[in-house]
Design a protein around this motif. Structure first.
Motif, PDB file in Angstrom:
ATOM      1  N   VAL A 183     -22.778   1.144 -32.457  1.00  0.00           N
ATOM      2  CA  VAL A 183     -23.512   2.180 -33.166  1.00  0.00           C
ATOM      3  C   VAL A 183     -22.692   3.463 -33.170  1.00  0.00           C
ATOM      4  O   VAL A 183     -22.331   3.984 -32.123  1.00  0.00           O
ATOM      5  CB  VAL A 183     -24.881   2.424 -32.494  1.00  0.00           C
ATOM      6  CG1 VAL A 183     -25.644   3.506 -33.223  1.00  0.00           C
ATOM      7  CG2 VAL A 183     -25.686   1.144 -32.437  1.00  0.00           C
ATOM      8  N   CYS A 184     -22.376   3.972 -34.312  1.00  0.00           N
ATOM      9  CA  CYS A 184     -21.706   5.272 -34.476  1.00  0.00           C
ATOM     10  C   CYS A 184     -20.431   5.391 -33.639  1.00  0.00           C
ATOM     11  O   CYS A 184     -20.124   6.482 -33.145  1.00  0.00           O
ATOM     12  CB  CYS A 184     -22.657   6.404 -34.121  1.00  0.00           C
ATOM     13  SG  CYS A 184     -24.175   6.415 -35.054  1.00  0.00           S
ATOM     14  N   ILE A 185     -19.707   4.316 -33.457  1.00  0.00           N
ATOM     15  CA  ILE A 185     -18.522   4.358 -32.606  1.00  0.00           C
ATOM     16  C   ILE A 185     -17.468   5.311 -33.169  1.00  0.00           C
ATOM     17  O   ILE A 185     -16.782   6.009 -32.412  1.00  0.00           O
ATOM     18  CB  ILE A 185     -17.947   2.936 -32.345  1.00  0.00           C
ATOM     19  CG1 ILE A 185     -17.027   2.933 -31.127  1.00  0.00           C
ATOM     20  CG2 ILE A 185     -17.256   2.387 -33.562  1.00  0.00           C
ATOM     21  CD1 ILE A 185     -17.742   3.087 -29.827  1.00  0.00           C
ATOM     22  N   ASP A 186     -17.362   5.393 -34.498  1.00  0.00           N
ATOM     23  CA  ASP A 186     -16.382   6.309 -35.102  1.00  0.00           C
ATOM     24  C   ASP A 186     -16.740   7.754 -34.811  1.00  0.00           C
ATOM     25  O   ASP A 186     -15.872   8.556 -34.460  1.00  0.00           O
ATOM     26  CB  ASP A 186     -16.291   6.084 -36.617  1.00  0.00           C
ATOM     27  CG  ASP A 186     -15.673   4.736 -36.969  1.00  0.00           C
ATOM     28  OD1 ASP A 186     -14.928   4.189 -36.133  1.00  0.00           O
ATOM     29  OD2 ASP A 186     -15.950   4.246 -38.077  1.00  0.00           O
ATOM     30  N   LEU A 187     -18.012   8.090 -34.930  1.00  0.00           N
ATOM     31  CA  LEU A 187     -18.465   9.452 -34.636  1.00  0.00           C
ATOM     32  C   LEU A 187     -18.228   9.780 -33.163  1.00  0.00           C
ATOM     33  O   LEU A 187     -17.725  10.852 -32.828  1.00  0.00           O
ATOM     34  CB  LEU A 187     -19.942   9.607 -34.983  1.00  0.00           C
ATOM     35  CG  LEU A 187     -20.574  10.950 -34.650  1.00  0.00           C
ATOM     36  CD1 LEU A 187     -19.916  12.073 -35.426  1.00  0.00           C
ATOM     37  CD2 LEU A 187     -22.067  10.903 -34.927  1.00  0.00           C
ATOM     38  N   PHE A 188     -18.555   8.848 -32.285  1.00  0.00           N
ATOM     39  CA  PHE A 188     -18.369   9.055 -30.854  1.00  0.00           C
ATOM     40  C   PHE A 188     -16.887   9.257 -30.524  1.00  0.00           C
ATOM     41  O   PHE A 188     -16.515  10.172 -29.789  1.00  0.00           O
ATOM     42  CB  PHE A 188     -18.945   7.877 -30.068  1.00  0.00           C
ATOM     43  CG  PHE A 188     -18.809   8.027 -28.579  1.00  0.00           C
ATOM     44  CD1 PHE A 188     -19.650   8.870 -27.872  1.00  0.00           C
ATOM     45  CD2 PHE A 188     -17.830   7.333 -27.877  1.00  0.00           C
ATOM     46  CE1 PHE A 188     -19.521   9.028 -26.498  1.00  0.00           C
ATOM     47  CE2 PHE A 188     -17.691   7.477 -26.511  1.00  0.00           C
ATOM     48  CZ  PHE A 188     -18.541   8.326 -25.822  1.00  0.00           C
ATOM     49  N   THR A 197     -14.469  10.239 -32.537  1.00  0.00           N
ATOM     50  CA  THR A 197     -14.019  11.517 -33.096  1.00  0.00           C
ATOM     51  C   THR A 197     -14.418  12.665 -32.173  1.00  0.00           C
ATOM     52  O   THR A 197     -13.619  13.566 -31.889  1.00  0.00           O
ATOM     53  CB  THR A 197     -14.615  11.731 -34.502  1.00  0.00           C
ATOM     54  OG1 THR A 197     -14.182  10.667 -35.347  1.00  0.00           O
ATOM     55  CG2 THR A 197     -14.191  13.068 -35.087  1.00  0.00           C
ATOM     56  N   LEU A 198     -15.631  12.613 -31.677  1.00  0.00           N
ATOM     57  CA  LEU A 198     -16.118  13.657 -30.767  1.00  0.00           C
ATOM     58  C   LEU A 198     -15.312  13.674 -29.470  1.00  0.00           C
ATOM     59  O   LEU A 198     -14.819  14.723 -29.051  1.00  0.00           O
ATOM     60  CB  LEU A 198     -17.599  13.439 -30.460  1.00  0.00           C
ATOM     61  CG  LEU A 198     -18.206  14.383 -29.436  1.00  0.00           C
ATOM     62  CD1 LEU A 198     -18.273  15.800 -29.979  1.00  0.00           C
ATOM     63  CD2 LEU A 198     -19.583  13.910 -29.034  1.00  0.00           C
ATOM     64  N   THR A 199     -15.163  12.532 -28.828  1.00  0.00           N
ATOM     65  CA  THR A 199     -14.462  12.508 -27.542  1.00  0.00           C
ATOM     66  C   THR A 199     -12.973  12.827 -27.696  1.00  0.00           C
ATOM     67  O   THR A 199     -12.391  13.445 -26.815  1.00  0.00           O
ATOM     68  CB  THR A 199     -14.640  11.155 -26.818  1.00  0.00           C
ATOM     69  OG1 THR A 199     -14.175  10.094 -27.655  1.00  0.00           O
ATOM     70  CG2 THR A 199     -16.097  10.937 -26.447  1.00  0.00           C
ATOM     71  N   ASP A 200     -12.375  12.420 -28.818  1.00  0.00           N
ATOM     72  CA  ASP A 200     -10.962  12.749 -29.040  1.00  0.00           C
ATOM     73  C   ASP A 200     -10.746  14.250 -29.225  1.00  0.00           C
ATOM     74  O   ASP A 200      -9.636  14.742 -29.026  1.00  0.00           O
ATOM     75  CB  ASP A 200     -10.419  12.004 -30.263  1.00  0.00           C
ATOM     76  CG  ASP A 200     -10.205  10.523 -29.999  1.00  0.00           C
ATOM     77  OD1 ASP A 200     -10.266  10.100 -28.817  1.00  0.00           O
ATOM     78  OD2 ASP A 200     -10.003   9.761 -30.978  1.00  0.00           O
ATOM     79  N   SER A 201     -11.785  14.972 -29.600  1.00  0.00           N
ATOM     80  CA  SER A 201     -11.650  16.416 -29.816  1.00  0.00           C
ATOM     81  C   SER A 201     -11.781  17.235 -28.527  1.00  0.00           C
ATOM     82  O   SER A 201     -11.476  18.421 -28.510  1.00  0.00           O
ATOM     83  CB  SER A 201     -12.692  16.900 -30.826  1.00  0.00           C
ATOM     84  OG  SER A 201     -13.981  16.903 -30.241  1.00  0.00           O
ATOM     85  N   LEU A 202     -12.216  16.609 -27.422  1.00  0.00           N
ATOM     86  CA  LEU A 202     -12.346  17.335 -26.161  1.00  0.00           C
ATOM     87  C   LEU A 202     -10.970  17.731 -25.636  1.00  0.00           C
ATOM     88  O   LEU A 202     -10.045  16.928 -25.634  1.00  0.00           O
ATOM     89  CB  LEU A 202     -13.064  16.473 -25.118  1.00  0.00           C
ATOM     90  CG  LEU A 202     -14.505  16.085 -25.437  1.00  0.00           C
ATOM     91  CD1 LEU A 202     -15.035  15.119 -24.385  1.00  0.00           C
ATOM     92  CD2 LEU A 202     -15.388  17.309 -25.538  1.00  0.00           C
ATOM     93  N   ASN A 203     -10.862  18.988 -25.188  1.00  0.00           N
ATOM     94  CA  ASN A 203      -9.571  19.456 -24.684  1.00  0.00           C
ATOM     95  C   ASN A 203      -9.781  20.539 -23.634  1.00  0.00           C
ATOM     96  O   ASN A 203     -10.863  21.096 -23.505  1.00  0.00           O
ATOM     97  CB  ASN A 203      -8.704  19.978 -25.840  1.00  0.00           C
ATOM     98  CG  ASN A 203      -9.315  21.181 -26.497  1.00  0.00           C
ATOM     99  OD1 ASN A 203      -9.293  22.276 -25.928  1.00  0.00           O
ATOM    100  ND2 ASN A 203      -9.878  20.997 -27.687  1.00  0.00           N
TER     101      ASN A 203
END
Length: 192
Positions: A6-11, A13-19
Motif C-alpha cells: 500500500v502506497c509504497i512509492d509514497l512511503f 519518497t517520504l523516507t528518502d527525503s529525510l536528512n
C-alpha cells in the motif's frame, strides 16, 4: 510490515527525503526513537516532540437522550451493556485477538447482556479475515457490532456509555482514543 503493498512509492519518497539538515516534529518520544532506529543519520537536536492532547470539550456525558440516539445510530442494542473500540479495523490494531478474547470471556462467564462495538473503517479484506479466524464467530456475530465510522459529535457519548474501552494495538506511535476515553471517565484496557 503492515503496508507492504500500500502506497509504497509514497512511503519511499517520504523516507528518502529525510536528512540531517531539516527539522522534524514527532507525535511522541516513542515515534522520535523510531526515527533514529530506522534513520540513524538524523540529528537528534532537530526532532522535536509535540505532546498531543484530547479535545478539551470531552467530559463524562450524563445525557441519556444523546446515548439513546447514539445507540440507535450505531445499532447498539438498548438492552445490552457494551465495550467500545475505536480504530481502523486493520491487523496491527490486534482486533482479531480482542474479539477472540471477548467471545471466550462471555462464553466462560455465561454473559448474555454485553456486546463489543467496533468503531472505525475497515481495511479491505479485514472483516472476512475476522470472520474466518475467530472460532465461533458466526455463533456470536450478534455480540460484535461493526459500527463503522463514528462521527466526532458522538464520541463523547459513546465513550461515556461504555463499560470500558479496548485499544490493544501491536504498534502505535501514539494512540489518542485511550486518552479520549479516560477524559470521558471510561476505564481503558490497552497494550503497552
Amino acid at each position: 510490515e503492515y503496508f507492504k503493498n500500500v502506497c509504497i512509492d509514497l512511503f519511499t519518497t517520504l523516507t528518502d527525503s529525510l536528512n540531517k539538515d531539516d527539522y522534524y516534529f514527532s507525535i511522541s518520544d516513542y515515534t522520535k526513537s523510531d526515527f533514529f532506529k530506522y534513520f540513524a543519520n538524523l540529528d537528534a537536536n532537530k526532532i522535536t516532540t509535540i505532546p498531543l492532547s484530547t479535545n478539551f470539550d470531552y467530559n463524562p456525558s450524563k445525557d441519556k437522550d444523546r446515548l439513546i440516539k447514539a445507540r440507535e445510530k450505531y445499532n447498539i442494542p438498548a438492552d445490552k451493556k457494551y465495550l467500545f473500540s475505536l480504530c481502523s479495523l486493520e491487523p496491527r490494531k490486534n482486533l482479531i485477538r480482542s474479539v477472540k478474547t471477548f467471545i471466550e470471556f462471555i462464553k466462560k462467564n455465561n454473559i448474555d447482556d454485553l456486546v463489543y462495538v467496533l468503531g472505525g473503517g475497515a481495511w479491505a479484506g479485514f472483516i472476512e479475515k475476522l470472520e474466518k479466524e475467530v472460532p465461533d464467530y458466526q455463533n456470536y456475530s450478534d455480540k460484535i457490532i461493526r459500527a463503522g465510522y463514528v462521527a466526532d459529535e458522538d464520541l463523547e457519548t459513546l465513550y461515556s456509555g461504555a463499560e470500558f474501552f479496548v485499544y490493544t494495538s501491536q504498534y502505535e506511535g501514539f494512540g489518542m482514543p485511550p486518552l479520549e476515553a479516560m477524559k470521558c471517565g471510561c476505564p481503558v484496557i490497552t497494550s503497552n
